[in-house]
Design a protein around this motif. Structure first.
Motif, PDB file in Angstrom:
ATOM      1  N   THR A  20      38.134  33.383  41.781  1.00 58.87           N
ATOM      2  CA  THR A  20      38.193  33.573  40.338  1.00 58.87           C
ATOM      3  C   THR A  20      37.202  32.610  39.698  1.00 58.87           C
ATOM      4  OG1 THR A  20      39.846  31.841  39.954  1.00 58.87           O
ATOM      5  CG2 THR A  20      40.669  34.019  40.596  1.00 58.87           C
ATOM      6  N   THR A  21      37.254  32.524  38.369  1.00 51.16           N
ATOM      7  CA  THR A  21      36.587  31.416  37.669  1.00 51.16           C
ATOM      8  C   THR A  21      37.627  30.529  36.989  1.00 51.16           C
ATOM      9  OG1 THR A  21      36.252  32.770  35.679  1.00 51.16           O
ATOM     10  CG2 THR A  21      34.447  32.689  37.280  1.00 51.16           C
ATOM     11  N   ALA A  60      41.120  39.085  35.794  1.00 48.20           N
ATOM     12  CA  ALA A  60      41.705  39.315  37.113  1.00 48.20           C
ATOM     13  C   ALA A  60      43.040  38.606  37.187  1.00 48.20           C
ATOM     14  CB  ALA A  60      40.778  38.806  38.214  1.00 48.20           C
ATOM     15  N   GLY A  61      44.035  39.319  37.694  1.00 45.80           N
ATOM     16  CA  GLY A  61      45.379  38.761  37.794  1.00 45.80           C
ATOM     17  C   GLY A  61      46.075  39.235  39.052  1.00 45.80           C
ATOM     18  N   ILE A 119      35.178  44.384  34.403  1.00 48.20           N
ATOM     19  CA  ILE A 119      36.315  43.506  34.121  1.00 48.20           C
ATOM     20  C   ILE A 119      37.557  44.242  34.625  1.00 48.20           C
ATOM     21  CG2 ILE A 119      37.649  42.354  32.327  1.00 48.20           C
ATOM     22  CD1 ILE A 119      35.079  42.205  30.673  1.00 48.20           C
ATOM     23  N   LEU A 120      38.038  43.850  35.784  1.00 50.31           N
ATOM     24  CA  LEU A 120      38.996  44.666  36.523  1.00 50.31           C
ATOM     25  C   LEU A 120      40.319  44.856  35.787  1.00 50.31           C
ATOM     26  CD1 LEU A 120      38.317  43.318  40.122  1.00 50.31           C
ATOM     27  CD2 LEU A 120      37.560  45.473  39.128  1.00 50.31           C
ATOM     28  N   LYS A 121      40.751  43.874  35.042  1.00 53.76           N
ATOM     29  CA  LYS A 121      42.014  44.016  34.313  1.00 53.76           C
ATOM     30  C   LYS A 121      41.956  45.116  33.264  1.00 53.76           C
ATOM     31  CE  LYS A 121      45.262  40.189  34.270  1.00 53.76           C
ATOM     32  NZ  LYS A 121      45.939  39.176  33.419  1.00 53.76           N
ATOM     33  N   VAL A 157      33.621  38.063  35.925  1.00 53.60           N
ATOM     34  CA  VAL A 157      34.119  37.202  34.841  1.00 53.60           C
ATOM     35  C   VAL A 157      35.153  36.241  35.417  1.00 53.60           C
ATOM     36  CG1 VAL A 157      35.048  37.051  32.504  1.00 53.60           C
ATOM     37  CG2 VAL A 157      33.642  39.024  33.164  1.00 53.60           C
ATOM     38  N   GLY A 158      36.232  36.765  35.987  1.00 53.94           N
ATOM     39  CA  GLY A 158      37.105  35.962  36.831  1.00 53.94           C
ATOM     40  C   GLY A 158      38.126  35.087  36.143  1.00 53.94           C
TER      41      GLY A 158
END
Length: 350
Positions: free
Chosen positions: A297-298, A279-280, A237-239, A273-274
């Motif tokens: 993204t999702t 992600a932002g 989860i990149l954020k 997850v997206g």
């Protein structure tokens, strides 16, 4: 309640004909569909990740309908070319599958070949490397296999009964929400690993059993219908990663590993997850700096002309296993449902 509200909304848009009325305004120029598993339905009432799987029968019905619809079914490269050139004469759809599960090769691939449908596979490289943590599946197995769960919460051991299906659903939802609230991705992974070890769930076996090997991926990558995309190394989860360097490494290393293993350098990326909590703008910027043609993204939505200015923040339509109805796909691709969801914003890239 949530499922009932969503179904009611979709049914209302469909049977009232509003999805057709709104399509010229909110249908956009095309759409990207996302799926994960394609496999026959599983037995049992406790399936918290059922939203991530559709049946082969449903998929074939969708492919057949899309082929009859007159909408172009195109690859991500073709989608990118149309977006940057402004070639919007015909509406289009792209099909994407996240994570590289074995069931895609077994159940989805023969159908996609039958209908000559191009599609993309987004691969987290730790999965075929057999080092990946499918923590949401591990959590499901822990809850499914036990009637009482022990868990350390803020340093205190707590115990939760989960003998009934209802208790299992409620406990899974509560633990999942607690995990997603954690500040770091490593903390999520460590917590689930500890939980799985205490309750004798083999996390490594989950990866081996569910995910394709590099050899299987190579077989699919050789097909011109298949586009291989990057999906980070660890499905992180990149954020929740601490800095730009960590995000950049997760994304860029996955592309490097895929190129070394399969001989193709991914030009397209999917954020794990997206959603907006995953992600932002930082992630969108880094994907652009790394030279990806597109990143998805999702965030729910169809594609509009203005998305050509946000090619690393593209929305997708989730083909959700809880709503396996062809009319729901029609409603989603009309843009009517997502227009309401997005409060009529055409681009959501903040």
């Amino acid at each position: 309640m949530k499922h009932t509200v969503i179904r009611t909304g979709m049914e209302t848009l469909y049977f009232s004909g509003m999805h057709r009325i709104l399509r010229p305004l909110f249908g956009g120029v095309g759409s990207i569909l996302t799926m994960h598993h394609v496999r026959p339905p599983r037995a049992g009432g406790f399936q918290p990740n059922r939203l991530l799987e559709v049946s082969p029968i449903f998929l074939e019905g969708m492919l057949r309908r899309l082929r009859r619809s007159g909408i172009d079914i195109i690859s991500l490269d073709e989608m990118h070319q149309r977006m940057v050139s402004g070639n919007f004469g015909r509406r289009f759809v792209c099909l994407t599958f996240d994570d590289g599960y074995k069931d895609i090769q077994r159940w989805a691939y023969p159908l996609l070949k039958k209908y000559e449908v191009p599609f993309a596979l987004y691969i987290p490289t730790s999965f075929p490397d057999r080092l990946g943590d499918l923590w949401w599946v591990a959590l499901e197995q822990v809850v499914a296999q036990n009637s009482r769960i022990g868990l350390s919460v803020e340093g205190k051991d707590q115990f939760f009964d989960c003998a009934s299906v209802r208790e299992k659903r409620e406990l899974y939802a509560a633990i999942y929400e607690w995990l997603r609230s954690m500040k770091s991705y490593d903390q999520i992974v460590r917590t689930v690993r500890d939980l799985a070890a205490c309750h004798r769930v083999d996390v490594a076996a989950i990866c081996r059993d569910l995910c394709m090997t590099w050899e299987e991926l190579a077989q699919m990558a050789a097909d011109p219908l298949v586009t291989i995309g990057a999906h980070t190394v660890n499905h992180a989860i990149l954020k929740k990663l601490p800095n730009d360097a960590a995000v950049r490494n997760e994304i860029d290393m996955s592309r490097t590993v895929i190129e070394a293993a399969l001989g193709v350098r991914p030009q397209h990326l999917a954020y794990p997850v997206g959603d907006p909590t995953s992600a932002g703008q930082r992630e969108f910027r880094i994907a652009g700096e790394l030279g990806f043609k597109t990143a998805v993204t999702t965030r729910p939505g169809v594609l509009f002309r203005k998305h050509r200015e946000h090619l690393t923040a593209l929305p997708r339509l989730s083909v959700n296993g809880e709503y396996q109805s062809q009319r729901y796909v029609k409603v989603l691709m009309s843009g009517s449902a997502t227009a309401l969801w997005n409060r009529f914003r055409r681009v959501n890239a903040a």
